[in-house]
Scaffold this motif. Structure first.
Motif, PDB file in Angstrom:
ATOM      1  N   PHE A 113       0.802  -1.222   0.000  1.00 10.86           N
ATOM      2  CA  PHE A 113       0.000   0.000   0.000  1.00 10.86           C
ATOM      3  C   PHE A 113       0.837   1.274   0.000  1.00 10.86           C
ATOM      4  CE2 PHE A 113      -3.359  -2.683   2.197  1.00 10.86           C
ATOM      5  CZ  PHE A 113      -4.073  -2.858   1.024  1.00 10.86           C
ATOM      6  N   LEU A 117       1.477   0.236  -4.675  1.00 14.85           N
ATOM      7  CA  LEU A 117       0.212   0.796  -5.145  1.00 14.85           C
ATOM      8  C   LEU A 117       0.377   2.227  -5.670  1.00 14.85           C
ATOM      9  CD1 LEU A 117      -2.828   0.271  -5.498  1.00 14.85           C
ATOM     10  CD2 LEU A 117      -3.138   1.245  -3.233  1.00 14.85           C
ATOM     11  N   ALA A 121      -0.237   3.081  -9.588  1.00 16.31           N
ATOM     12  CA  ALA A 121      -1.601   3.617  -9.620  1.00 16.31           C
ATOM     13  C   ALA A 121      -2.006   4.175 -10.988  1.00 16.31           C
ATOM     14  CB  ALA A 121      -1.789   4.672  -8.538  1.00 16.31           C
ATOM     15  N   ILE A 124      -3.441   1.222 -13.042  1.00 20.96           N
ATOM     16  CA  ILE A 124      -4.442   0.320 -12.474  1.00 20.96           C
ATOM     17  C   ILE A 124      -5.827   0.892 -12.787  1.00 20.96           C
ATOM     18  CG2 ILE A 124      -5.350  -0.710 -10.369  1.00 20.96           C
ATOM     19  CD1 ILE A 124      -2.533  -0.482  -9.180  1.00 20.96           C
ATOM     20  N   ILE A 127      -8.426   2.885 -10.157  1.00 22.10           N
ATOM     21  CA  ILE A 127      -7.629   3.750  -9.279  1.00 22.10           C
ATOM     22  C   ILE A 127      -7.132   4.969 -10.048  1.00 22.10           C
ATOM     23  CG2 ILE A 127      -5.488   3.887  -7.951  1.00 22.10           C
ATOM     24  CD1 ILE A 127      -5.988   1.052  -7.044  1.00 22.10           C
TER      25      ILE A 127
END
Length: 170
Positions: A113, A117, A121, A124, A127
């Motif tokens: 996280f 991520l 991001a 994705i 997101i």
């Protein structure tokens, strides 16, 4: 302390107090000639043997498990950068009784996280559309956009065609 024969303990304690008074106790515990070192294992084990750390935490009002890794005085929520980390310890699925790998699980989730991520991001799906759904960037950059629109270069005046140069004489 009750009177008794404690062998060399009083002499050792007196020597440790003298070393602590000059600031070299950590180096003494580590068997190092340097006064300061980054390996505090032996010193922590020395002081951690017993109830010293628990007594210190209780005296400062940060004992217990109320805030997880964010114990703070006066019930304030703690450091902002620890919220995500401390919150993972409160997830029941991660913290069943007897989970010996809880720190490893939380550490891996922090890598996921906190690093992976945000890094991926933009690629994705879902997101990468959050800024369109929640246009927080417009609030953050409103002063910039306001000043940038005020500093736009003036529009150029329409140009008139140059007069034709005179033709050369034959």
């Amino acid at each position: 302390m009750p009177q008794g024969d404690y062998g060399p303990v009083p002499v050792i304690i007196q020597a440790e107090q003298l070393i602590a008074a000059n600031g070299s106790l950590d180096g003494y515990f580590q068997g190092s000639d340097q006064q300061l070192s980054t390996n505090t294992t032996k010193g922590t084990m020395f002081f951690g043997d017993g109830t010293l750390w628990g007594d210190v935490a209780t005296a400062q009002g940060v004992a217990g498990d109320r805030w997880g890794v964010m114990n703070e005085l006066w019930d304030y929520p703690g450091q902002v950068w620890l919220w995500l980390y401390a919150g993972m310890y409160q997830v029941p699925a991660l913290n069943p009784s007897g989970n010996a790998n809880l720190d490893l699980d939380v550490g891996l989730l922090m890598i996921l996280f906190g690093f992976l991520l945000p890094m991926f991001a933009p690629w994705i799906p879902g997101i990468n559309r959050i800024p369109r759904w929640i246009p927080l960037y417009k609030i953050i950059y409103r002063d910039y956009y306001r000043s940038a629109s005020a500093k736009q270069p003036p529009t150029p005046e329409p140009r008139t065609p140059d007069p034709e140069p005179p033709s050369p004489a034959p």
